[in-house]
Design an enzyme around this catalytic site. Sequence first.
Site, PDB file in Angstrom:
ATOM      1  N   SER A   1       0.857  -1.084  -0.026  1.00 18.16           N
ATOM      2  CA  SER A   1      -0.019   0.005  -0.066  1.00 18.16           C
ATOM      3  C   SER A   1       0.843   1.233  -0.103  1.00 18.16           C
ATOM      4  O   SER A   1       1.908   1.381  -0.743  1.00 18.16           O
ATOM      5  CB  SER A   1      -0.896  -0.082   1.149  1.00 18.16           C
ATOM      6  OG  SER A   1      -1.923   0.941   1.206  1.00 18.16           O
TER       7      SER A   1
ATOM      8  N   ASP B   1      -9.655  -4.350  -5.751  1.00 18.59           N
ATOM      9  CA  ASP B   1      -9.141  -3.570  -4.811  1.00 18.59           C
ATOM     10  C   ASP B   1      -9.538  -2.377  -4.565  1.00 18.59           C
ATOM     11  O   ASP B   1      -9.607  -1.310  -5.600  1.00 18.59           O
ATOM     12  CB  ASP B   1      -7.482  -3.542  -4.797  1.00 18.59           C
ATOM     13  CG  ASP B   1      -6.881  -2.898  -3.602  1.00 18.59           C
ATOM     14  OD1 ASP B   1      -7.502  -2.371  -2.865  1.00 18.59           O
ATOM     15  OD2 ASP B   1      -5.586  -2.873  -3.664  1.00 18.59           O
TER      16      ASP B   1
ATOM     17  N   HIS C   1      -7.573  -5.421  -0.674  1.00 21.66           N
ATOM     18  CA  HIS C   1      -6.440  -4.753  -0.718  1.00 21.66           C
ATOM     19  C   HIS C   1      -5.142  -5.351   0.068  1.00 21.66           C
ATOM     20  O   HIS C   1      -3.838  -5.038   0.007  1.00 21.66           O
ATOM     21  CB  HIS C   1      -6.619  -3.083   0.125  1.00 21.66           C
ATOM     22  CG  HIS C   1      -5.655  -2.390   0.242  1.00 21.66           C
ATOM     23  ND1 HIS C   1      -5.225  -1.856  -0.985  1.00 21.66           N
ATOM     24  CD2 HIS C   1      -5.094  -1.924   1.362  1.00 21.66           C
ATOM     25  CE1 HIS C   1      -4.048  -1.080  -0.745  1.00 21.66           C
ATOM     26  NE2 HIS C   1      -3.996  -1.012   0.466  1.00 21.66           N
TER      27      HIS C   1
END
Lengths: 278, 596
Positions: A104, A228, A256
């Site tokens: 991320s 996602d 995610h």
Amino acid sequence: MVEAATAAVSSVIRRNNVTVTGNAEGPVMLFAHGFGCDQDMWRRLLPYFTDDYRVVLFDHVGAGRSDAAAYNRAKYGTLDGYAADLLEICAALELQDVILVGHSVSAMIAAIAAVQEPGLFSRLVLVAPSPRYTDDPDDGYVGGFSHADIEGLLDSLDSNYFAWAEALAPMAMANPEQPGLAEDLRSSFCRTNPSIARHFARVTFLSDTRQVLDEVGTSSLILQCSDDLLAPPEVGDYLNRHLGHSTLVHLQATGHCPHVSAPEATARAIQQYLAASP
Amino acid sequence: MTSVPGPEPVDFEALFHQAPCGYLVTDDGGRITAVNGTFLHWSGYSLPDLVGSAIQSLMPVGDQILYSTHCIPQLGIAGAVSEVAVEIICADGSRRAALLSASRSPASGQQPATVRIIIFSAHERRMYEKELVSALRNAEESEARRAEAEHELQRLALQDHLTGLPNRAGLKAKLDGFLAARRAGQGTLAALCIDLDHFKAVNDSLGHAAGDELLVAVARRLVPAAGKQATVARLSGDEFIVVDIFAGTDEATARAARLLDVLRAPMLIEGLEIVTSASIGVAVAGEDGETMDDLVRRADIAMYRAKSLGRSRWELHQPAESDPTADRLRALAELRHGISDGALRLHYQPRVDLRTGLAVGVEALVRWQHPSRGLLAPSEFIGMAEESGLVRPLGAWVLEETLRQAEDWRIEDAGGSRLEVAVNLSARQLNDPGLVPMVEHALRLRRTDPSLLVLEITETALMDDPGGALDQLMALKDLGVSLAVDDFGVGYSSLTYLKKFPIDELKIDQSFIMGLGTDTGDAAIVTSCIDLAHAVGIRAVAEGVETPGQVQVLRAMGCDYAQGYHFARPLPAPLLREWLKANSQGQRPDSSPVLS
């Protein structure tokens, strides 16, 4: 001077709650967790790497068991502050030829670090990355969110303020189907200081690291999940276009956090990438 | 699952659907597979609306992000989440505050992983928490504003407004780091105290505005020249200070030399070219425990020395070098304690009648048992006591102690009962209106015959204020005590005054006695002093008599009394008693060996 250096090393290790596991003789894999979590989120993925790699984990300042007292709004007001910590961890442990795995927002922190010290990292593994979470109407970039969405996230964080505040946090009831899970993990997993989390959220979701991408010379793997919320397919394509030496892999895993929901598939994709000659 | 004894299965179904909270079952990705009646009723959705859609899709985007980044990984790793605050977007578009708890069952065999979710309506609680959090945010913001204001205030308080450099307080605040660095053993900490030469002349001739401009210009030159890590501060007026860590003393003084060069270059002030110079004092931090104040003060002392040695130069203050002002203050404090703590001692030197060779009295001489310097003679501390006024309590102590000792002697030994005791009075005591009452009190306290007390006043003290001295001497004389002029011959007293004073003896200064037998000039002076004393009807006493030859000459000159090492050095009371015993009967003190 030696003592001073040792003190500096131990202060970095304490600040970021650095832990080292795996094969001490193996090449180094450094895992950087993303927003909303801490190093425990790598737990299901690690068994695929600990036999062959020296695995280094840490918590960003404000997350997990890091030293929240080291939090400094100016330093961590941009992703550069987090990248500086990452480089300091490498320096403290004298790491070389590091395979840097970032999830991320930490995928972009990894990119910044790789630009600053290109020689330090052999590969970048970018899990569910995004260089900008909000759409950019000026050039048609699709990040997936509007500014109002991000304001909504900050509200959500405020709503969970008390749940995240150490002393007031609710304790999850034990799950009879996962009896082996340690009590402390259940109560502390992804615990974060609510005020820091709010600031980190703002810094993360309003960041724009697109201009860094062209400067990244390190070979990279982009792991794009299906469905996602935080990184739509357009973002993976964008990264693939702008990162030289990048490989884009679409995972079947949804959501995610593929390293949590589909650790085996995620590990396989990373291993294949690492096995291929750079 | 194993069967659980208890209620019938039909009750589980009812429990699920009619539970007092919303129940949902989803897969790992949040896709809803089952939902209970309570939730449907509460949210307004129908079963087909929800089954197959993701639970996140019922939440606003912010909650969705949080659910994706925090809750799903937590469910995946820890197996449960508890009381996550979310909002559910209901069928009518309204948002309802809720708390979400969930637990996850991992996949087993053909069964995929499932997530069981319960949702409580938490409207009231959320409202309450929202208020608390917004109050908290406001408090944080006002705290941040307050901290910022305080920071600004502090910055201003620590800064010199004219040059923008740290002021004295700012220097202090900044230097913690330096002291710490030095403790870590990194180099030598030194302070360079820089004072402009003739700055006052600029102020006086060109005005204060020009003076200020010059100070700003100097500050601008100093900062880049002082070194990258150095702290430059303006302490006051035209005094600047540079503090830095140096490799050693040589580097510090080399920096001082460079700064002198930098400041020597002409400056353009109000259109005029002004040539300045500066004097710099360098102090290198010495032992541990030295404060920044100490260091700066030592640099200051060196700077003043540079000024007095001709300006436009640097001087180095050695760590061992003493600071006269500080030394004096320290010594005064010690003396004050010494007087009150009983560190003063009296030694007694016998006075001998040259005609009979017998001891007729003693002169009390004070000593200070210094904690580190040992036993100090009066010359080492009386001057300081005089200047500070400490001589009054000191003098009172000497008198009282002498009379106490004399009383002891009287009691112990009838033979010592007629022993005269001489005590010195200082010039300052002579001016003290409390002197006469003090002497009177001491005499009464020890029931002393006043005629056995001799008060010695130096000739120079008498000449300081002869009029005032005369009054005091008259008053003392009225008490019945004897008065002696000490150190006679060095103070050029006028005969007129000498005749006026109610004096009982002249003590000829030892510098003249020393020359007896070798210096005819001294012999002439001693002779005339003795003659002078006898001419006005008082006795002559020789001080500092050290040889048998001197005794012989003095006796021939008709001198009355004598004292000095030839007879005995000043002795502590017990030794004096022994000496008196040995010299009282038959044995002439002038032939006895010197006691030491």
